[in-house]
Write an enzyme that holds these catalytic residues in place. Structure first.
Site, PDB file in Angstrom:
ATOM      1  N   LYS A   1      -2.622  -1.237  -3.596  1.00  0.00           N
ATOM      2  CA  LYS A   1      -3.365  -0.189  -3.432  1.00  0.00           C
ATOM      3  C   LYS A   1      -1.868   0.650  -4.220  1.00  0.00           C
ATOM      4  O   LYS A   1      -1.262   1.148  -2.847  1.00  0.00           O
ATOM      5  CB  LYS A   1      -4.094  -0.188  -2.321  1.00  0.00           C
ATOM      6  CG  LYS A   1      -5.075   1.482  -2.498  1.00  0.00           C
ATOM      7  CD  LYS A   1      -5.824   1.225  -0.714  1.00  0.00           C
ATOM      8  CE  LYS A   1      -6.572   2.335  -0.586  1.00  0.00           C
ATOM      9  NZ  LYS A   1      -6.985   2.053   0.943  1.00  0.00           N
TER      10      LYS A   1
ATOM     11  N   LYS B   1       0.706  -1.492  -0.127  1.00  0.00           N
ATOM     12  CA  LYS B   1       0.162  -0.007  -0.237  1.00  0.00           C
ATOM     13  C   LYS B   1       0.867   1.085  -0.308  1.00  0.00           C
ATOM     14  O   LYS B   1       1.268   1.643   1.028  1.00  0.00           O
ATOM     15  CB  LYS B   1      -0.531   0.143   0.590  1.00  0.00           C
ATOM     16  CG  LYS B   1      -2.331   0.911   1.292  1.00  0.00           C
ATOM     17  CD  LYS B   1      -2.452   1.346   2.350  1.00  0.00           C
ATOM     18  CE  LYS B   1      -3.368   2.165   2.932  1.00  0.00           C
ATOM     19  NZ  LYS B   1      -4.412   2.139   4.263  1.00  0.00           N
TER      20      LYS B   1
END
Length: 327
Positions: free
Chosen positions: A250, A197
């Site tokens: 992400k 992420k």
């Protein structure tokens, strides 16, 4: 003089559907939902046109609508009525997510329910765990935050979540949650780890949606530097070694190279088309500069082509409708 190989032979319109390498399906898509304990009716999210916070008494009907549209999985984010330093609402058995899980399970038994395991929506400072004072200022304390994530994950599993998804990028988060789930009798509950992420500039609309903006500092000490590809791969590799069942990249759209590399680890991979990606497409479409349907389906197809087995996207419901129209 033409070459013997003519690739255009296979681009005849009748042949194209037969030879398409990547096929986007409704079952690839996961719809994010925001449940807000503080509201009585749906509350539109200004920076994400078409998206709303949903009151607890409305989540069952929204889940039913999505299921009827073809969506088979949702991921839940909660906005509690009370925030504090210890994120105590996050693991409350009667918390906003725990109650939402039970409501959806009763109303739509076939829906796969994923829950975001983090503390940023539940702390009064907006960071993703327990904060301590360090030499350079306040920062997230890794190990005490692991214990918090484990408590949150177990509470979600107890409520009936199918998959728990830790998103705070703590070192050791997967093994800590796995141990806690197993000890509590949830050996079959999978972990979808936000394993890579990035500290992206594309999360702004989400912070409005989830009321999770931080009051000081930033998240660069626990989220990934967008410039670092080798470290990004290592993050997911470690989570795979710790027992993650599904890995996630992400944001998805700007990091397809990372997604493709992480696919090589052999686990299912999810890509998260984040709020900023959604907002940019929406804004350009509203200006008439792009065709929203075409851009959305192209972007989702490219995320799948790069290796995503699951795509978390705010366009899930619209994309399902458009895919059905194509058939």
């Amino acid at each position: 003089m033409f070459p013997e190989t003519r690739l255009r032979r296979l681009r005849q319109r009748r042949l194209q559907p037969l030879l398409r390498e990547t096929e986007l399906r409704a079952t690839d898509l996961v719809a994010p939902l925001f449940i807000d304990e503080t509201i009585c009716g749906e509350y539109p999210i200004g920076s994400m046109p078409g998206q709303s916070r949903i009151p607890p008494n409305g989540i069952a009907s929204v889940a039913r609508r999505l299921y009827d549209a073809g969506i088979r999985a949702v991921i839940l984010f909660g906005i509690p009525g009370k925030k504090d330093f210890h994120a105590s609402s996050a693991f409350d058995p009667e918390g906003v997510i725990q109650n939402a899980v039970r409501s959806i399970r009763e109303a739509v038994p076939g829906m796969v329910i994923m829950t975001d395991v983090c503390a940023c929506e539940y702390t009064d400072h907006g960071h993703c765990g327990i904060i301590i004072e360090e030499r350079d200022g306040p920062d997230l304390d890794n190990d005490s935050s692991l214990a918090l994530m484990a408590k949150i994950a177990v509470s979600h599993a107890e409520a009936g979540a199918d998959i728990v998804a830790p998103s705070c990028m703590l070192d050791g988060q997967v093994i800590a949650i796995r141990a806690a789930l197993d000890e509590s009798g949830f050996e079959k509950t999978p972990i979808l780890s936000y394993s890579t992420k990035f500290a992206s500039a594309l999360y702004g609309p989400f912070r409005e949606a989830a009321d999770s903006g931080y009051s000081y500092g930033d998240r660069t000490t626990y989220q990934m530097d967008p410039a670092n590809a080798r470290e990004a791969f290592r993050e997911s590799e470690l989570d795979a070694e710790e027992g993650a069942d599904i890995l996630m990249v992400k944001p998805a759209g700007l990091y397809l190279d990372i997604l493709k590399e992480i696919r090589s680890l052999g686990l299912p991979v999810a890509g998260y088309q984040v709020s900023g990606e959604y907002a940019m497409i929406k804004a350009a479409a509203e200006k008439g500069w792009i065709n929203e349907k075409q851009v959305v389906l192209e972007s989702l197809t490219c995320i799948k082509r790069a290796g995503a087995d699951l795509i978390i996207t705010y366009f899930a419901e619209d994309a399902c409708r458009w895919l059905h129209e194509k058939r």
